[in-house]
Design an enzyme around this catalytic site. Sequence first.
Site, PDB file in Angstrom:
ATOM      1  N   ASP A  61      60.933  12.455  47.839  1.00 42.25           N
ATOM      2  CA  ASP A  61      60.816  11.322  48.761  1.00 42.25           C
ATOM      3  C   ASP A  61      62.039  10.407  48.630  1.00 42.25           C
ATOM      4  OD1 ASP A  61      60.177  10.243  46.319  1.00 42.25           O
ATOM      5  OD2 ASP A  61      58.276   9.344  46.953  1.00 42.25           O
ATOM      6  N   SER A  62      62.982  10.795  47.751  1.00 45.03           N
ATOM      7  CA  SER A  62      64.291  10.132  47.728  1.00 45.03           C
ATOM      8  C   SER A  62      65.007  10.362  49.060  1.00 45.03           C
ATOM      9  CB  SER A  62      65.140  10.646  46.556  1.00 45.03           C
ATOM     10  OG  SER A  62      65.149  12.057  46.518  1.00 45.03           O
ATOM     11  N   ASP A 113      57.330  16.261  47.504  1.00 49.73           N
ATOM     12  CA  ASP A 113      56.687  14.997  47.113  1.00 49.73           C
ATOM     13  C   ASP A 113      55.638  14.585  48.126  1.00 49.73           C
ATOM     14  OD1 ASP A 113      57.725  14.117  44.685  1.00 49.73           O
ATOM     15  OD2 ASP A 113      59.477  13.182  45.621  1.00 49.73           O
ATOM     16  N   LYS A 160      54.204  17.398  44.465  1.00 51.02           N
ATOM     17  CA  LYS A 160      54.396  16.512  43.310  1.00 51.02           C
ATOM     18  C   LYS A 160      53.813  15.146  43.640  1.00 51.02           C
ATOM     19  CE  LYS A 160      58.686  14.895  42.035  1.00 51.02           C
ATOM     20  NZ  LYS A 160      58.574  13.436  42.207  1.00 51.02           N
ATOM     21  N   GLU A 207      53.095  11.087  41.924  1.00 49.45           N
ATOM     22  CA  GLU A 207      53.487  10.156  40.872  1.00 49.45           C
ATOM     23  C   GLU A 207      52.259   9.495  40.255  1.00 49.45           C
ATOM     24  OE1 GLU A 207      56.374   7.310  42.294  1.00 49.45           O
ATOM     25  OE2 GLU A 207      57.752   8.873  42.971  1.00 49.45           O
ATOM     26  N   GLU A 229      60.766  10.550  34.207  1.00 52.18           N
ATOM     27  CA  GLU A 229      61.978   9.846  34.659  1.00 52.18           C
ATOM     28  C   GLU A 229      62.279   8.629  33.799  1.00 52.18           C
ATOM     29  OE1 GLU A 229      62.028   9.316  38.889  1.00 52.18           O
ATOM     30  OE2 GLU A 229      63.753   7.960  38.837  1.00 52.18           O
TER      31      GLU A 229
HETATM   32  O1  KIV Z   1      62.213  11.959  45.019  1.00 48.03           O
HETATM   33  C1  KIV Z   1      62.950  12.374  44.124  1.00 48.03           C
HETATM   34  O2  KIV Z   1      64.133  12.687  44.331  1.00 48.03           O
HETATM   35  C2  KIV Z   1      62.392  12.517  42.785  1.00 48.03           C
HETATM   36  C3  KIV Z   1      63.368  12.782  41.684  1.00 48.03           C
HETATM   37  C4  KIV Z   1      63.968  11.508  41.236  1.00 48.03           C
HETATM   38  C5  KIV Z   1      62.739  13.500  40.567  1.00 48.03           C
HETATM   39  O3  KIV Z   1      61.230  12.370  42.592  1.00 48.03           O
END
Ligand code: KIV
Length: 272
Positions: free
Chosen positions: A52-53, A91, A121, A123, A190
């Site tokens: 989600d980056s 994510d 994934k 969080e 992280e």
């Molecule tokens: O969204 C992302 O890029 C991440 C990484 C920082 C692991 O979750």
Amino acid sequence: MSTAKKEVKRVTTHVLQKMKNDGERISMITAYDYSMATIYDDAGIDVILVGDSASNVMAGHETTLPITLDQMIYHAQSVVRGVKRALVVVDLPFGTYQGDSKKALKSAIRIMKESGAHAVKLEGGAMIKDSIERILKAGVPVMGHLGLTPQSIYKFGTYTVRAKEDAEANQLMKDALLLEKIGCFGIVIEKIPAELGKNTTESLSIPTIGIGAGKHMDGQVLVSHDLLGITKEFNPRFLRRYLDLYTEIKGAVESYITDVKQRDFPSDKEQY
Ligand code: KIV
């Protein structure tokens, strides 16, 4: 000469577990589009994270919070089309799984069905246990994410190193053990002290993937735009830049502009 296609052996969650058992490090990178995913996969990366980056590096938002499920699915579909070997993890974006496990399952199923990715994934630890369990029960592999969890940035207040104090470090270890117990196949951890990264990795039988968590993790992940030097303002200690693509691309585009302005491009050979 043989015309038989070389069979590509896909990376699965079982392969990752074997890598941990054998002491082989796991490489992971983020991708958001077809072209880059193809290059990372051809390079032999083990895991591609549709992170989600994307909210930051693709859409220009300050945080990961605004990206939507539809937008994540669009990125995931593009990445999946470019990948033959790597495991593709996506994510679940902010607001699509916290506090409502039925909604979490629906979000995960949309990602799996509409993108063809291999895992999701999420969080968090104990707080999202119900959501993770429900997704796992549906047969969807889940990767955890602990430590600095960017979707909670407004709770943390800053992007500094997490779990430096005992209380938070103990909670992180508890959460990691819980994620392993309920069936996550791996955990991204992280920005925590390297010693805690080492302890966590040694305490778990599933793979740990670090980002700013030190050298003792079972694998490492970096945001592709940081590793390639496309982002230039972001310079945390944990980041190793392998290219300065910002400068390279800017230079190339400046040359192109000059060539166009000076009527040097296209040349006689570059026209029909
Ligand atoms: O969204 C992302 O890029 C991440 C990484 C920082 C692991 O979750």
